[in-house]
Design a protein around this motif. Sequence first.
Motif, PDB file in Angstrom:
ATOM      1  N   VAL A   1      -6.315  -2.609  -0.488  1.00 55.55           N
ATOM      2  CA  VAL A   1      -6.943  -2.096   0.728  1.00 55.55           C
ATOM      3  C   VAL A   1      -7.828  -3.155   1.392  1.00 55.55           C
ATOM      4  O   VAL A   1      -7.776  -3.351   2.605  1.00 55.55           O
TER       5      VAL A   1
ATOM      6  N   HIS B   1     -13.108   2.032   7.084  1.00 57.49           N
ATOM      7  CA  HIS B   1     -11.856   1.935   6.310  1.00 57.49           C
ATOM      8  C   HIS B   1     -12.150   1.594   4.853  1.00 57.49           C
ATOM      9  O   HIS B   1     -11.564   2.168   3.927  1.00 57.49           O
TER      10      HIS B   1
ATOM     11  N   SER C   1      -3.339   0.553  -4.325  1.00 55.03           N
ATOM     12  CA  SER C   1      -4.589   0.758  -3.601  1.00 55.03           C
ATOM     13  C   SER C   1      -5.535  -0.431  -3.692  1.00 55.03           C
ATOM     14  O   SER C   1      -6.443  -0.571  -2.871  1.00 55.03           O
TER      15      SER C   1
ATOM     16  N   PHE D   1      -5.365   4.301   3.481  1.00 52.11           N
ATOM     17  CA  PHE D   1      -4.456   3.696   4.449  1.00 52.11           C
ATOM     18  C   PHE D   1      -3.599   4.801   5.046  1.00 52.11           C
ATOM     19  O   PHE D   1      -3.080   5.652   4.323  1.00 52.11           O
TER      20      PHE D   1
ATOM     21  N   LEU E   1       0.816  -1.210   0.000  1.00 52.63           N
ATOM     22  CA  LEU E   1       0.000   0.000   0.000  1.00 52.63           C
ATOM     23  C   LEU E   1       0.847   1.257   0.000  1.00 52.63           C
ATOM     24  O   LEU E   1       0.485   2.268  -0.610  1.00 52.63           O
TER      25      LEU E   1
END
Length: 231
Positions: free
Chosen positions: A141, A179, A138, A185, A133
Amino acid sequence: MLNHEDFRFDTAEREGDTVGEIAYRRIRLHIVNGRLKPDEKLKLDHMKQVYGASVTTLREILNRLAVEELVAAEGQRGFRVAGVSDAELAALAELRILLETYALRRSIERGDLDWETRVVAAHYKLSSLEGMLMRDQSAAVEQWVASDWGFHYATISACDLPVLARTHASVFDRFARYHMLALDFRGKPAAKEHADLRDLVIGRKADAAVNLLSSHVRSGAAHITASGRFG
């Protein structure tokens, strides 16, 4: 030892699963990972086609998820995905801290060498994804959220209180949903906190581990709140 099967980020079928149980896990995961959006109307006829369950079974599932506060029941108007807000995120963070710090202290007191090995192995997997990350991958995630759970679960897995485990897992699930919706992140600070937490846990430094865990959860919530998406 707590049972990792109490909480899953996947929808793998297991022997003996009913259609309803499979549909329940899929719908639950799709709420947590953001595929089903906050406040989205859950239309039973459409869900019947997507999840392969009867309308009666779907109603039972959605009522079950309403108890978990992942779905909102609207009386005669049916169901929708539960909404999100900064206030709920802050409350979930504090509830997670309350449950997880107690379980962490108990695990540090009771954990054996096998428990330490699980903590180290779970952190290795998590740190590998965090490295990805931080290189801007991405797409990882969702994997990171699952591995974040795996690490935090490992640290409390010697607690041996199944009721606490189930309650904590449900709260963690709702926290993780934010999240996934933010798809963000926190980067190097979060990775360092995880590494430091691993060392404190293995070193049996309960007070320092609890303090770090508390600030870690609050910092994660503050980072999501700063995105301005859930006000």
